[in-house]
Design an enzyme around this catalytic site. Sequence first.
Site, short mmCIF file in Angstrom:
data_model
loop_
_atom_site.label_atom_id
_atom_site.label_comp_id
_atom_site.label_asym_id
_atom_site.label_seq_id
_atom_site.Cartn_x
_atom_site.Cartn_y
_atom_site.Cartn_z
N HIS A 138 4.55 22.30 40.17
CA HIS A 138 4.42 20.92 39.74
C HIS A 138 5.52 20.03 40.31
O HIS A 138 5.37 18.81 40.36
CB HIS A 138 4.40 20.85 38.22
CG HIS A 138 3.11 21.29 37.63
ND1 HIS A 138 2.60 20.78 36.45
CD2 HIS A 138 2.19 22.20 38.06
CE1 HIS A 138 1.43 21.35 36.19
NE2 HIS A 138 1.18 22.23 37.15
N HIS A 196 -3.13 31.04 40.01
CA HIS A 196 -3.74 31.55 38.78
C HIS A 196 -3.80 33.07 38.72
O HIS A 196 -4.34 33.63 37.77
CB HIS A 196 -5.15 30.97 38.64
CG HIS A 196 -5.16 29.49 38.43
ND1 HIS A 196 -6.31 28.73 38.44
CD2 HIS A 196 -4.14 28.61 38.19
CE1 HIS A 196 -6.01 27.45 38.23
NE2 HIS A 196 -4.70 27.36 38.08
#
Length: 716
Positions: free
Chosen positions: A93, A261
């Site tokens: 992020h 993920h």
Amino acid sequence: MSSKGMCPVAHGANTEQGDSPAWWPKSLNLDILHQQDAKTNPMGSSYDYRDALRTLDVDALKKDMKALLLDSQDWWPADWGHYGGLMIRMAWHSAGTYRIADGRGGAGTGNQRFAPLNSWPDNVNLDKARRLLWPIKKKYGNQISWADLMILAGTIAYESMGLKIFGFSFGREDIWHPQKEVYWGSEKEWLQKSGGEGSRYSGERDLENPLAAVMMGLIYVNPEGVDGNPDPLKTAQDIRTTFLRMAMNDEETVALTAGGHTVGKSHGNGDAANLGPVPEAADINEQGLGWMNHQTRSIGRDTVSSGIEGAWTTHPTQWDNGYFHLLLNYEWELTKSPAGAWQYAPINIKEEDKPVDVEDATIRCNPMMTDADMAMKMDPEYRKISERFYQDQAYFSETFARAWFKLTHRDMGPKARYFGPDVPKEDLIWQDPVPAGNTQYDIQATKTKILAAGLSSVDMINTAWDSARTYRDSDKRGGANGSRIRLAPQKDWEGNEPERLSAVLAAYETIAKDTGASIADIIVLAGNISIEQAAKAGGFSVQVPFTAGRGDATPEMTDIESFEVLEPLADGYRNWLKQHYVVTPEELLLDRTQLMGLSAVEMVVLIGGMRVLGTNYGGTKHGVFTDREGVLSNDFFVALTDMGYTWKPTGRNSYDVVDRKTEKTKWTATRVDLVLGSNSVLRSYAEVYAQDDNQKKFIDDFVASWTKVMNADLSL
């Protein structure tokens, strides 16, 4: 683009009102040029981060980082006893805010520590990740920046879980104040849906330039679906647009999605309404932490972050191919998390394929997939890539490692800026490689040949400026080094006056063959010579500093599509607009100036000098407030501040400068010219350079600012 078309820069949100009182809505806000003032930096002018890095014990730092990943804290316990997933999300992020259109965002400054990023909905609980890193930052202090530490934490986390990383570079320098120049969108609320006032979308689904994320407060796409409505194929379209604007192709997109993920989990096992204010709004006793839940347990298995609940893989602390195994081998049905977020659950999953609970290994839990994950299965192109990765784990691992390196290093600029023992030897095209230039040629002999080439001073100055002005301090791309102004796409850009440019470069190629100098060096040297002569014509002897050693890039070293985003759509320094835009020319000027890393004073002195040198695009006379064009003088500022003239509008971006006594037009001007006299701050600078006793100061300041532009891409 029509005059009402999409804006190429940060709109008025950053350059009109900003922090100015609302009752002066047309006042040009110069804050965009005053960011990261030295007074905000606690390190002082003597501190050099690269010098500090040379004393860093990298092996010891990595060892401490790996130990921290497994050192679960009671106040914020690690899932499955491993902080890897949390650190990876923090690093992702931090880097994932980068967008290629203006080079802003990204991991290069440690900006995630400050508002608005530290309080974005998509960054819920990343404040905990940074606080967990504090003991390491405290120990190594000035030897490691927050910006480097956050990316290193994510990279080491992957390595500790079994991924062979592609490499890592230190060298990101921290900022000490929020980056107000970054335009994140015009919405007035977090996670505002598309459509309506303030939407970042127009047409059917056209995302506003330069934005990459689909909503205010998200890093990329909405994991629940477009506007929170599950539809994997529509989400795939958003993903493709967003990742393209992050400079990623389809294969890199699938690799990053799957790789991100493969480890860790999402958190939504609780009521999001119990979360307290974000860090910037929290009470003082929270000491910089946000989203605190003082009503329920709120840690471990009961944590709420995104609202989506569960892991994607069977072994969320191991680098493996489990993501594709579950995604492709099971059917998935739409459901909701305990926090009420849309997600997908597997149908008839085998018990052994379920991940264990983050706190109790005797409990197995359902994995989940988001709408973005289902896009990797449902979109035809993404599905092909996913199948290929599933069948070839080694290929997937290598592709992801390279994509992760690109994601986390894209805004660091050329490889010459990299630092540390893990810098990859391979040159990558997205790093804009430039071969080393020659420093052993005879500079004086080269000057002589340049002067004998018969080129005009204006042609030489403009070619040097057009070559250097592409530099973006946001991601360290562009600039004169590499002389890419010779290559596609730059040689054909309208703003570079291709026909004029071609003739100048032909002469420079001959000089390069005769002297051994690179064309890049010759371009800059010729501009410098012309400025020296222009100053001499005004009675001032100056020597413009010159640094040799620029190289000439080749077409094979140049990603044409990637460089297209560097094309200038306006250049106030050469008084040029490609067309009219929604924003004013002076706002476009501020945006370009900030990207080039220039201050407001440097902007003013360069414009004044460029005008009297006659460097306007196409030879127009707007702003050429002098009767001795070609002489480097302060005449522009003298005329601008002379109350013997009035200024009358003649068009959308044109004015007559009229003599009060004769009522005859003396000169013409644009908004960029006149804003230097109308804005109170800019006028104060213009008055300094108009003073009788500051003619030499003007020359010196112009030369210093010019040299800064020419050498911007050489500094580390």
